[in-house]
Design a protein around this motif. Structure first.
Motif, PDB file in Angstrom:
ATOM      1  N   LEU A  56       0.818  -1.210   0.000  1.00 21.94           N
ATOM      2  CA  LEU A  56       0.000   0.000   0.000  1.00 21.94           C
ATOM      3  C   LEU A  56       0.853   1.262   0.000  1.00 21.94           C
ATOM      4  CD1 LEU A  56      -2.870  -1.065   2.441  1.00 21.94           C
ATOM      5  CD2 LEU A  56      -2.874  -1.051  -0.059  1.00 21.94           C
ATOM      6  N   ASN A  57       2.023   1.207   0.645  1.00 17.89           N
ATOM      7  CA  ASN A  57       2.915   2.372   0.632  1.00 17.89           C
ATOM      8  C   ASN A  57       3.360   2.714  -0.784  1.00 17.89           C
ATOM      9  OD1 ASN A  57       2.849   2.890   3.358  1.00 17.89           O
ATOM     10  ND2 ASN A  57       4.698   1.725   3.831  1.00 17.89           N
ATOM     11  N   VAL A  58       3.703   1.662  -1.536  1.00 18.19           N
ATOM     12  CA  VAL A  58       4.105   1.877  -2.928  1.00 18.19           C
ATOM     13  C   VAL A  58       2.894   2.213  -3.785  1.00 18.19           C
ATOM     14  CG1 VAL A  58       5.153   0.808  -4.967  1.00 18.19           C
ATOM     15  CG2 VAL A  58       6.084   0.334  -2.696  1.00 18.19           C
ATOM     16  N   SER A  59       1.793   1.492  -3.560  1.00 17.41           N
ATOM     17  CA  SER A  59       0.604   1.646  -4.403  1.00 17.41           C
ATOM     18  C   SER A  59      -0.094   2.981  -4.199  1.00 17.41           C
ATOM     19  CB  SER A  59      -0.390   0.509  -4.120  1.00 17.41           C
ATOM     20  OG  SER A  59       0.169  -0.739  -4.448  1.00 17.41           O
ATOM     21  N   SER A  60      -0.001   3.558  -2.998  1.00 20.90           N
ATOM     22  CA  SER A  60      -0.724   4.807  -2.729  1.00 20.90           C
ATOM     23  C   SER A  60      -0.240   5.925  -3.646  1.00 20.90           C
ATOM     24  CB  SER A  60      -0.561   5.213  -1.258  1.00 20.90           C
ATOM     25  OG  SER A  60       0.811   5.365  -0.929  1.00 20.90           O
ATOM     26  N   SER A  61       1.086   6.027  -3.793  1.00 20.12           N
ATOM     27  CA  SER A  61       1.618   7.042  -4.710  1.00 20.12           C
ATOM     28  C   SER A  61       1.283   6.686  -6.153  1.00 20.12           C
ATOM     29  CB  SER A  61       3.137   7.156  -4.541  1.00 20.12           C
ATOM     30  OG  SER A  61       3.468   7.622  -3.259  1.00 20.12           O
ATOM     31  N   ALA A  62       1.353   5.390  -6.475  1.00 15.71           N
ATOM     32  CA  ALA A  62       1.001   4.952  -7.828  1.00 15.71           C
ATOM     33  C   ALA A  62      -0.474   5.219  -8.111  1.00 15.71           C
ATOM     34  CB  ALA A  62       1.316   3.466  -7.995  1.00 15.71           C
ATOM     35  N   PHE A  63      -1.316   5.120  -7.070  1.00 13.95           N
ATOM     36  CA  PHE A  63      -2.749   5.390  -7.240  1.00 13.95           C
ATOM     37  C   PHE A  63      -2.982   6.860  -7.562  1.00 13.95           C
ATOM     38  CE2 PHE A  63      -6.985   6.408  -5.404  1.00 13.95           C
ATOM     39  CZ  PHE A  63      -7.749   5.645  -6.282  1.00 13.95           C
ATOM     40  N   VAL A  64      -2.272   7.735  -6.849  1.00 13.55           N
ATOM     41  CA  VAL A  64      -2.358   9.167  -7.149  1.00 13.55           C
ATOM     42  C   VAL A  64      -1.936   9.416  -8.600  1.00 13.55           C
ATOM     43  CG1 VAL A  64      -1.446  11.458  -6.608  1.00 13.55           C
ATOM     44  CG2 VAL A  64      -1.971   9.858  -4.756  1.00 13.55           C
ATOM     45  N   GLU A  65      -0.855   8.726  -9.008  1.00 14.23           N
ATOM     46  CA  GLU A  65      -0.392   8.852 -10.387  1.00 14.23           C
ATOM     47  C   GLU A  65      -1.471   8.402 -11.363  1.00 14.23           C
ATOM     48  OE1 GLU A  65       2.918   6.964 -13.458  1.00 14.23           O
ATOM     49  OE2 GLU A  65       2.803   6.255 -11.396  1.00 14.23           O
ATOM     50  N   GLN A  66      -2.089   7.250 -11.079  1.00  7.75           N
ATOM     51  CA  GLN A  66      -3.117   6.728 -11.964  1.00  7.75           C
ATOM     52  C   GLN A  66      -4.318   7.664 -12.070  1.00  7.75           C
ATOM     53  OE1 GLN A  66      -3.542   4.055 -14.013  1.00  7.75           O
ATOM     54  NE2 GLN A  66      -1.356   3.639 -13.781  1.00  7.75           N
ATOM     55  N   ILE A  67      -4.749   8.194 -10.922  1.00  7.90           N
ATOM     56  CA  ILE A  67      -5.885   9.117 -10.931  1.00  7.90           C
ATOM     57  C   ILE A  67      -5.550  10.350 -11.763  1.00  7.90           C
ATOM     58  CG2 ILE A  67      -7.265  10.676  -9.511  1.00  7.90           C
ATOM     59  CD1 ILE A  67      -8.144   7.775  -9.360  1.00  7.90           C
ATOM     60  N   CYS A  68      -4.345  10.886 -11.547  1.00  6.48           N
ATOM     61  CA  CYS A  68      -3.911  12.056 -12.323  1.00  6.48           C
ATOM     62  C   CYS A  68      -3.875  11.731 -13.812  1.00  6.48           C
ATOM     63  CB  CYS A  68      -2.526  12.509 -11.863  1.00  6.48           C
ATOM     64  SG  CYS A  68      -2.493  13.177 -10.189  1.00  6.48           S
ATOM     65  N   MET A  69      -3.319  10.553 -14.144  1.00  7.33           N
ATOM     66  CA  MET A  69      -3.237  10.139 -15.539  1.00  7.33           C
ATOM     67  C   MET A  69      -4.622   9.994 -16.151  1.00  7.33           C
ATOM     68  SD  MET A  69      -0.179   7.297 -15.399  1.00  7.33           S
ATOM     69  CE  MET A  69      -0.482   6.738 -17.077  1.00  7.33           C
ATOM     70  N   ARG A  70      -5.530   9.359 -15.423  1.00 12.34           N
ATOM     71  CA  ARG A  70      -6.858   9.102 -15.967  1.00 12.34           C
ATOM     72  C   ARG A  70      -7.648  10.390 -16.157  1.00 12.34           C
ATOM     73  NH1 ARG A  70      -5.153   5.529 -18.636  1.00 12.34           N
ATOM     74  NH2 ARG A  70      -3.722   4.331 -17.381  1.00 12.34           N
ATOM     75  N   ILE A  71      -7.501  11.322 -15.200  1.00 12.44           N
ATOM     76  CA  ILE A  71      -8.168  12.619 -15.369  1.00 12.44           C
ATOM     77  C   ILE A  71      -7.609  13.327 -16.598  1.00 12.44           C
ATOM     78  CG2 ILE A  71      -8.451  14.924 -14.364  1.00 12.44           C
ATOM     79  CD1 ILE A  71      -8.488  13.573 -11.610  1.00 12.44           C
ATOM     80  N   GLY A  72      -6.276  13.304 -16.709  1.00 14.41           N
ATOM     81  CA  GLY A  72      -5.639  13.955 -17.854  1.00 14.41           C
ATOM     82  C   GLY A  72      -5.997  13.305 -19.169  1.00 14.41           C
ATOM     83  N   PHE A  73      -5.929  11.974 -19.223  1.00 15.53           N
ATOM     84  CA  PHE A  73      -6.258  11.264 -20.459  1.00 15.53           C
ATOM     85  C   PHE A  73      -7.734  11.422 -20.813  1.00 15.53           C
ATOM     86  CE2 PHE A  73      -2.578   8.109 -19.623  1.00 15.53           C
ATOM     87  CZ  PHE A  73      -1.696   8.965 -20.261  1.00 15.53           C
ATOM     88  N   PHE A  74      -8.580  11.398 -19.777  1.00 16.00           N
ATOM     89  CA  PHE A  74     -10.017  11.553 -20.009  1.00 16.00           C
ATOM     90  C   PHE A  74     -10.297  12.934 -20.603  1.00 16.00           C
ATOM     91  CE2 PHE A  74     -14.381  12.508 -18.955  1.00 16.00           C
ATOM     92  CZ  PHE A  74     -15.046  11.307 -19.147  1.00 16.00           C
ATOM     93  N   THR A  75      -9.683  13.968 -20.016  1.00 13.30           N
ATOM     94  CA  THR A  75      -9.860  15.330 -20.519  1.00 13.30           C
ATOM     95  C   THR A  75      -9.338  15.440 -21.950  1.00 13.30           C
ATOM     96  OG1 THR A  75      -9.552  16.162 -18.267  1.00 13.30           O
ATOM     97  CG2 THR A  75      -9.397  17.767 -20.047  1.00 13.30           C
ATOM     98  N   TYR A  76      -8.184  14.800 -22.181  1.00  7.87           N
ATOM     99  CA  TYR A  76      -7.573  14.788 -23.517  1.00  7.87           C
ATOM    100  C   TYR A  76      -8.527  14.167 -24.539  1.00  7.87           C
ATOM    101  CZ  TYR A  76      -4.060  13.494 -27.090  1.00  7.87           C
ATOM    102  OH  TYR A  76      -3.354  13.319 -28.247  1.00  7.87           O
ATOM    103  N   ALA A  77      -9.080  12.987 -24.185  1.00  4.15           N
ATOM    104  CA  ALA A  77      -9.998  12.303 -25.093  1.00  4.15           C
ATOM    105  C   ALA A  77     -11.286  13.111 -25.282  1.00  4.15           C
ATOM    106  CB  ALA A  77     -10.323  10.910 -24.556  1.00  4.15           C
TER     107      ALA A  77
END
Length: 482
Positions: A272-293
């Motif tokens: 979870l320590n590793v995944s929590s930061s990766a989760f923030v990354e994923q959320i940021c990526m998905r918001i960005g990609f979603f907006t892009y699309a």
């Protein structure tokens, strides 16, 4: 020239003086051999899975004319909403690979298996919730993604999204098991699993999309059912590989006892320590990609089929990504295992060797895309407007390939070390804000349309490569504990 190449590719030039230890370094040939042995199953897996995904789009487009273009657009518009559902699972995968790789380096088999079991429990709790939400809210999600009310594209998108939300559960659990297998270096298992499942997907596409060999003609519904069938097959194979088919000497082998289903927070802490930061990354990526699309979807008109062109070209872009993704998986595993074995010098060397391989492969891709652009776009459609836009975008895909594959490998090495927080920050800045803003500016005020969207993608890839390489060069990631 030979001297320059030697300095670039030789292991002896990959470490700074302060990064060297008293341990003897292996020969360059041995390092690249190990990197390739670890990477080639992941590269082949990613490439063939991407190729089959490409075939999915081609087969949907084979419905012909405007029906085929609308079907491609309908399936394509589900892409980013589906990735939002997968965000938590992708981040959990990063944690599983990083922690299991460390336990492999420490030769702690019991903790590696316990980590996998606990991660599967957490994954199951997440995917049941997300799968139900995806099914129930399919229509409003597709409207928000850019599909227009009372259109054939919206109907196709809702059909595809609802059905594939069922397969989300099986696909996610399979991803966790494969992430653990990659962590211990069993990349061939993941390769065989995904290739088999996607061949099943391809077969059912053939049978159900156009109704061949006596099967019903279900069009987009058929493509969705084929995808879910492949997900279920992958899940069954993954379960067999970690239970009845796992040999006693294999590092990962689970026994599904009732006592093993209790949550153990101490074991989950590292993941979870590793995944929590990766989760923030994923959320940021998905918001960005979603907006892009969504910005791209706003370009779509009856005379400018932007969504169909975007879906086709993004399928081809993803083929470029598969090579970087495969090398990134190998680099992540090798870096994690090296750090677990207390060899930070080898972690740096494996990270850099993977980067060199990425540059070599992407250089070849540049020429393949440029000289094959008319052939590639012609596989999907015969609509003149789509072809005209598509051949221009493919040139931009070729230009982006070296930046894309390199940044994926560099940031994959950082993830393998557990340095997910920095990678999340890069994604937050570049994907969530910079790419959408640049896309909007180039597409609308500048009037560049879909070309502007791809120019912003190239800028995003370059920025993430520069920042990731700077972080990698500093070497502080080698001190991370997971």
């Amino acid at each position: 020239m030979a001297g320059i190449l030697r300095r670039i590719f030789s292991v002896n030039y990959m470490l700074k003086p302060k990064q060297r230890t008293d341990n003897q370094l292996p020969e360059s040939k041995e390092v690249y051999s190990i990197a390739l042995q670890t990477a080639w199953p992941s590269i082949l897996e990613a490439f063939l899975v991407g190729l089959i995904g490409l075939c999915d789009t081609v087969m949907v487009g084979a419905l012909g004319g405007s029906l085929g273009d609308d079907a491609i657009a309908g399936v394509g518009i589900t892409g980013q909403p589906r990735m939002i559902l997968f965000a938590a699972i992708f981040s959990l995968n990063v944690g599983v690979t990083a922690v299991v790789a460390r336990r492999k380096g420490e030769n702690n088999r019991e903790k590696a298996n316990e980590t996998l079991m606990q991660s599967l429990i957490v994954c199951f709790l997440i995917v049941i919730t997300m799968g139900v939400l995806g099914f129930v809210f399919a229509r409003p999600l597709m409207l928000f993604a850019g599909a227009r009310e009372d259109t054939r594209i919206l109907d196709f998108a809702v059909q595809y999204f609802k059905i594939t939300s069922v397969g989300f559960v099986f696909a996610s659990l399979s991803m966790i098991m494969n992430a653990a297998q990659r962590g211990v270096g069993n990349t061939r298992i993941s390769m065989y699993t995904n290739i088999t499942a996607n061949i099943i997907n391809l077969i059912f596409n053939y049978l159900l999309i156009n109704g061949n060999l006596g099967f019903p003609r279900l069009m987009v519904k058929g493509a969705a059912i084929a995808t879910v069938t492949g997900n279920i097959v992958a899940f069954i194979i993954c379960i067999l590989n970690i239970t009845v088919r796992a040999k006693e000497d294999r590092f990962l082998k689970l026994k599904f006892k009732i006592s093993n289903f209790k949550l153990k927070l101490e074991t989950l802490k590292g993941v979870l320590n590793v995944s929590s930061s990766a989760f923030v990354e994923q959320i940021c990526m998905r918001i960005g990609f979603f907006t892009y699309a969504r910005l791209v979807a706003g370009l779509d008109t009856p005379t400018v089929p932007a969504i169909a062109t975007y879906t086709i070209c993004m399928s081809l872009q993803n083929m470029s990504f598969t090579f970087g993704d495969g090398l990134s998986i190998a680099s992540s595993s090798l870096v994690g295992r090296s750090l677990g074995a207390e060899r930070p010098d080898m972690a740096i060397i494996y990270g850099k060797a993977s980067q060199r391989l990425a540059i070599c492969i992407s250089s070849v891709l540049v020429f393949i895309f440029i000289f094959g652009r008319y052939f590639f776009i012609g596989l999907f459609t015969n609509t003149e407007a789509v072809i005209k836009m598509g051949v221009v975008i493919i040139i931009l895909i070729a230009i982006s390939s070296p930046f894309q594959t390199s940044q994926v490998v560099v940031n994959g090495s950082l993830r393998g070390a557990g340095d997910t927080k920095f990678v999340a920050i890069i994604s937050f800045v570049s994907i969530t804000f910079i790419r959408p803003l640049v896309t909007w500016f180039l597409c609308y005020p500048m009037g560049l349309g879909l070309t502007g969207a791809w120019l912003s993608l190239i800028f995003d890839q370059m920025l993430r490569l520069i920042l990731g390489f700077w972080r990698f060069s500093k070497g502080k990631w080698t001190t991370k504990k997971v």
